[in-house]
Design an enzyme around this catalytic site. Structure first.
Site, PDB file in Angstrom:
ATOM      1  N   GLN A  14       7.025 -15.609  11.974  1.00 52.69           N
ATOM      2  CA  GLN A  14       6.685 -14.513  12.885  1.00 52.69           C
ATOM      3  C   GLN A  14       5.207 -14.503  13.278  1.00 52.69           C
ATOM      4  O   GLN A  14       4.748 -13.581  13.938  1.00 52.69           O
ATOM      5  CB  GLN A  14       7.112 -13.168  12.296  1.00 52.69           C
ATOM      6  N   GLN A  42       9.519  -2.876  15.949  1.00 52.61           N
ATOM      7  CA  GLN A  42      10.309  -3.599  14.940  1.00 52.61           C
ATOM      8  C   GLN A  42      11.498  -2.759  14.475  1.00 52.61           C
ATOM      9  O   GLN A  42      12.615  -3.264  14.324  1.00 52.61           O
ATOM     10  CB  GLN A  42       9.408  -3.954  13.764  1.00 52.61           C
ATOM     11  N   GLY A  56       1.946   3.081   2.280  1.00 49.62           N
ATOM     12  CA  GLY A  56       3.009   3.065   3.290  1.00 49.62           C
ATOM     13  C   GLY A  56       4.262   2.400   2.731  1.00 49.62           C
ATOM     14  O   GLY A  56       5.377   2.932   2.816  1.00 49.62           O
ATOM     15  N   HIS A  57       4.072   1.210   2.120  1.00 49.15           N
ATOM     16  CA  HIS A  57       5.215   0.525   1.494  1.00 49.15           C
ATOM     17  C   HIS A  57       5.793   1.370   0.359  1.00 49.15           C
ATOM     18  O   HIS A  57       6.999   1.451   0.172  1.00 49.15           O
ATOM     19  CB  HIS A  57       4.789  -0.827   0.911  1.00 49.15           C
ATOM     20  N   HIS A  83       0.855  -1.192   0.000  1.00 47.18           N
ATOM     21  CA  HIS A  83       0.000   0.000   0.000  1.00 47.18           C
ATOM     22  C   HIS A  83       0.888   1.239   0.000  1.00 47.18           C
ATOM     23  O   HIS A  83       2.124   1.139  -0.110  1.00 47.18           O
ATOM     24  CB  HIS A  83      -0.943  -0.034   1.209  1.00 47.18           C
ATOM     25  N   SER A  94      -2.261   0.064   6.662  1.00 50.53           N
ATOM     26  CA  SER A  94      -1.835  -1.272   7.065  1.00 50.53           C
ATOM     27  C   SER A  94      -2.510  -2.283   6.151  1.00 50.53           C
ATOM     28  O   SER A  94      -3.670  -2.090   5.756  1.00 50.53           O
ATOM     29  CB  SER A  94      -2.276  -1.542   8.517  1.00 50.53           C
ATOM     30  N   SER A  95      -1.781  -3.364   5.830  1.00 52.75           N
ATOM     31  CA  SER A  95      -2.392  -4.417   5.009  1.00 52.75           C
ATOM     32  C   SER A  95      -3.593  -5.000   5.742  1.00 52.75           C
ATOM     33  O   SER A  95      -4.544  -5.484   5.126  1.00 52.75           O
ATOM     34  CB  SER A  95      -1.377  -5.522   4.726  1.00 52.75           C
ATOM     35  N   LYS A 152       5.564   2.821  11.648  1.00 48.93           N
ATOM     36  CA  LYS A 152       4.299   2.313  12.203  1.00 48.93           C
ATOM     37  C   LYS A 152       4.582   1.136  13.133  1.00 48.93           C
ATOM     38  O   LYS A 152       3.980   1.001  14.168  1.00 48.93           O
ATOM     39  CB  LYS A 152       3.320   1.888  11.110  1.00 48.93           C
TER      40      LYS A 152
HETATM   41  O1  PAF Z   1       6.984  -5.424   8.736  1.00 53.67           O
HETATM   42  C1  PAF Z   1       6.869  -6.449   8.031  1.00 53.67           C
HETATM   43  O2  PAF Z   1       6.157  -6.488   7.012  1.00 53.67           O
HETATM   44  C2  PAF Z   1       7.606  -7.705   8.440  1.00 53.67           C
HETATM   45  O3  PAF Z   1       7.674  -7.822   9.821  1.00 53.67           O
HETATM   46  C3  PAF Z   1       9.013  -7.825   7.816  1.00 53.67           C
HETATM   47  C4  PAF Z   1       9.915  -6.701   8.279  1.00 53.67           C
HETATM   48  C5  PAF Z   1       8.905  -7.790   6.299  1.00 53.67           C
HETATM   49  C6  PAF Z   1       9.666  -9.148   8.217  1.00 53.67           C
HETATM   50  O4  PAF Z   1       8.923 -10.233   7.762  1.00 53.67           O
END
Ligand code: PAF
Length: 281
Positions: free
Chosen positions: A61, A153, A36-37, A34, A185-186, A149
């Site tokens: 994860q 992380q 954001g990316h 989206h 956000s997705s 966001k």
């Molecule tokens: O933020 C994310 O989309 C994920 O946590 C990442 C950094 C791609 C790791 O899988």
């Protein structure tokens, strides 16, 4: 758009780029891209000769009760966005290309990962650190781009890169919001119309909390309470946490007199959303 699904090929391509003296930016994502990316890709394109976008829904994860199976995926849409933004390659491996049958090495962290999202997602950051360590080793980028966001992380990956001497720079980028304030956000796609409206309580309560600090409030508990009360008044919202911690060390804070992160995680219906602000003193 060139899509590469195996480690050997992406390594060979990057090797040739590096032999030609080109710099490489990496934008790690789980796809369903989206705005954001796109802002991360735009910055990477502006700052590097070549840009790789990794598009991999990392099973490691996700907890057992989380949304791995239903996590939205659309490689065609991602490919169009990357092409338009000027990225050079999408790295889109299948899970067994990243984690072979006897995979048994992990990257974990003692600090930074136990609070905030780590409390309710105990295995999450081990999965994030492990996949990012692999992606950094595979792509060997000069710079890697992360959105604020997911502020925890961003702090975790910056710390990991420093601890383990990865030879790259981590670039944190601002949160991108919808016009009405909802952080992109997705997972927003999971929200019904009613929930989408209710989700505005995240950004609104944070805006009010930030204004409180900017007007001189230094008592962290008071700011947390005001945010907490505002979110609690929304019937569709269930709070996971509202916290103010030191930035980027993520330690509990009583008095707001140095850099802080105010972070929240809230369920709107079944959808868990996160948002935050950082204040630098
Ligand atoms: O933020 C994310 O989309 C994920 O946590 C990442 C950094 C791609 C790791 O899988």
């Amino acid at each position: 758009m060139k899509i590469v699904d195996n480690v050997k090929e992406i390594r060979n391509i990057v090797k040739e780029w590096k032999a030609d003296g080109l710099t490489v930016g990496l934008v790690p994502t789980m796809g369903y891209l989206h705005e954001g990316h796109k802002s991360l890709i735009d910055r990477a394109v502006a700052e590097n000769d070549r840009v790789v976008v990794s598009d991999f829904v990392n099973p490691m994860q996700f907890g057992p009760k989380e949304d791995l199976a239903t996590y939205p995926r659309d490689l065609e849409m991602d490919s169009a966005l990357c092409e338009a933004a000027g990225a050079h390659i999408i790295f889109h491996p299948e899970p067994d290309e990243m984690y072979h049958d006897d995979f048994s090495s992990f990257v974990d962290m003692n600090t930074l990962t136990s609070g905030l999202c780590g409390k309710t997602r105990p295995i999450h950051f081990r999965g994030v650190c492990t996949v990012l360590a692999k992606l950094f080793n595979i792509v060997q980028p000069d710079k890697a781009y992360f959105g604020q966001k997911d502020a925890q992380q961003l702090a975790v990956v910056t710390h990991m890169v420093n601890d383990l001497n990865f030879n790259l720079e981590i670039i944190g980028c601002p949160i991108i919001r919808e016009k009405d304030g909802l952080a992109k956000s997705s997972r927003n796609t999971y929200l019904s119309v009613e929930e989408r409206q209710a989700a505005l309580v995240l950004s609104k309560s944070l805006k009010n909390g930030k204004a409180l600090i900017e007007s001189g409030e230094t008592n962290a508990k008071k700011v947390i309470k005001s945010i907490y009360d505002e979110i609690s008044a929304e019937p569709l919202a269930k709070i996971d946490y509202v916290e103010i911690v030191s930035w980027p060390t993520l330690e509990e804070v009583d008095t707001i007199d140095s850099d802080i992160l105010c972070a929240i995680a809230v369920y709107i219906g079944k959808v868990r959303l996160i948002d935050n602000f950082i204040i630098k003193k």
